[in-house]
Design a protein around this motif. Structure first.
Motif, mmCIF file in Angstrom:
data_model
loop_
_atom_site.group_PDB
_atom_site.id
_atom_site.type_symbol
_atom_site.label_atom_id
_atom_site.label_comp_id
_atom_site.label_asym_id
_atom_site.label_seq_id
_atom_site.Cartn_x
_atom_site.Cartn_y
_atom_site.Cartn_z
ATOM 1 N N VAL A 17 7.235 -5.176 1.834
ATOM 2 C CA VAL A 17 7.507 -5.461 3.245
ATOM 3 C C VAL A 17 6.532 -4.677 4.128
ATOM 4 N N ASP A 18 6.207 -3.461 3.732
ATOM 5 C CA ASP A 18 5.223 -2.686 4.474
ATOM 6 C C ASP A 18 3.858 -3.376 4.445
ATOM 7 N N LEU A 19 3.483 -3.889 3.277
ATOM 8 C CA LEU A 19 2.217 -4.626 3.186
ATOM 9 C C LEU A 19 2.237 -5.850 4.099
ATOM 10 N N LEU A 20 3.368 -6.534 4.146
ATOM 11 C CA LEU A 20 3.484 -7.677 5.048
ATOM 12 C C LEU A 20 3.305 -7.246 6.495
ATOM 13 N N SER A 21 3.904 -6.139 6.860
ATOM 14 C CA SER A 21 3.825 -5.701 8.254
ATOM 15 C C SER A 21 2.405 -5.334 8.665
ATOM 16 N N ARG A 22 1.561 -4.970 7.684
ATOM 17 C CA ARG A 22 0.185 -4.582 7.980
ATOM 18 C C ARG A 22 -0.835 -5.680 7.709
ATOM 19 N N ALA A 23 -0.409 -6.778 7.076
ATOM 20 C CA ALA A 23 -1.342 -7.854 6.720
ATOM 21 C C ALA A 23 -1.828 -8.578 7.972
ATOM 22 N N ARG A 24 -3.109 -8.844 8.009
ATOM 23 C CA ARG A 24 -3.690 -9.557 9.143
ATOM 24 C C ARG A 24 -4.415 -10.832 8.710
ATOM 25 N N CYS A 25 -4.533 -11.046 7.412
ATOM 26 C CA CYS A 25 -5.173 -12.278 6.951
ATOM 27 C C CYS A 25 -4.191 -13.046 6.061
ATOM 28 N N ASP A 26 -4.416 -14.336 5.958
ATOM 29 C CA ASP A 26 -3.531 -15.195 5.181
ATOM 30 C C ASP A 26 -3.393 -14.741 3.736
ATOM 31 N N ALA A 27 -4.495 -14.360 3.116
ATOM 32 C CA ALA A 27 -4.463 -14.005 1.693
ATOM 33 C C ALA A 27 -3.583 -12.787 1.431
ATOM 34 N N ASN A 28 -3.753 -11.734 2.214
ATOM 35 C CA ASN A 28 -2.929 -10.536 2.017
ATOM 36 C C ASN A 28 -1.464 -10.805 2.336
ATOM 37 N N TRP A 29 -1.228 -11.561 3.386
ATOM 38 C CA TRP A 29 0.133 -11.906 3.789
ATOM 39 C C TRP A 29 0.830 -12.696 2.678
ATOM 40 N N MET A 55 14.070 -0.813 -4.774
ATOM 41 C CA MET A 55 13.999 -0.599 -3.329
ATOM 42 C C MET A 55 12.623 -0.090 -2.913
ATOM 43 N N GLU A 56 12.040 0.806 -3.707
ATOM 44 C CA GLU A 56 10.702 1.312 -3.381
ATOM 45 C C GLU A 56 9.678 0.180 -3.426
ATOM 46 N N SER A 57 9.771 -0.661 -4.433
ATOM 47 C CA SER A 57 8.830 -1.767 -4.556
ATOM 48 C C SER A 57 9.018 -2.775 -3.427
ATOM 49 N N ALA A 58 10.251 -3.140 -3.144
ATOM 50 C CA ALA A 58 10.528 -4.102 -2.074
ATOM 51 C C ALA A 58 10.067 -3.547 -0.725
ATOM 52 N N THR A 59 10.340 -2.279 -0.486
ATOM 53 C CA THR A 59 9.911 -1.645 0.762
ATOM 54 C C THR A 59 8.392 -1.649 0.867
ATOM 55 N N HIS A 60 7.721 -1.390 -0.238
ATOM 56 C CA HIS A 60 6.257 -1.409 -0.263
ATOM 57 C C HIS A 60 5.724 -2.792 0.114
ATOM 58 N N VAL A 102 17.325 -6.970 5.646
ATOM 59 C CA VAL A 102 17.857 -7.237 4.309
ATOM 60 C C VAL A 102 17.789 -5.964 3.468
ATOM 61 N N LEU A 103 16.654 -5.302 3.482
ATOM 62 C CA LEU A 103 16.510 -4.082 2.695
ATOM 63 C C LEU A 103 17.473 -3.003 3.183
ATOM 64 N N ASP A 104 17.666 -2.917 4.482
ATOM 65 C CA ASP A 104 18.631 -1.948 5.008
ATOM 66 C C ASP A 104 20.039 -2.252 4.507
ATOM 67 N N SER A 105 20.397 -3.536 4.462
ATOM 68 C CA SER A 105 21.725 -3.892 3.972
ATOM 69 C C SER A 105 21.865 -3.589 2.481
#
Length: 100
Positions: free
Chosen positions: A38-50, A31-36, A93-96
């Motif tokens: 998803v957090d990275l996705l929420s902050r990604a602004r370029c294609d490569a990071n996303w 859960m910690e890894s998955a949450t991390h 999904v993570l909340d569920s």
């Protein structure tokens, strides 16, 4: 799309047997890894990071047999960086998964 949190427990039990303490520890780590990711996705602004965050989340989901999460992570990799719809779905999904 439904999210079967029982699949996570089954994958963990298959990996370590019925050691409930170890299953709980591995569930927390997952859960910690998955949450991390998803957090990275929420902050990604370029294609490569996303894409990197989406692929890592997909790989993590695959490791535990969570096919619905894999599909959603794959969808994320194909969408535009910062897509709020995908991020909301992933968080749901993570909340569920946390509910069990």
């Amino acid at each position: 799309m439904s999210y079967d949190s029982g699949a996570l427990h089954a994958a963990l039990a298959a990996a370590v047997g019925e050691d409930q303490a170890l299953i709980a520890d591995l569930r927390i780590a997952f859960m910690e890894s998955a949450t991390h990711h998803v957090d990275l996705l929420s902050r990604a602004r370029c294609d490569a990071n996303w894409e990197l965050a989406a692929w890592r989340l997909k790989g993590l989901a695959a490791s535990f047999g969570l096919t619905a999460l894999m599909v959603l992570a794959d969808e994320a990799a194909q969408s535009a960086p910062g897509d709020p719809r995908i991020v909301r779905q992933l968080r749901a999904v993570l909340d569920s998964l946390r509910q069990d």
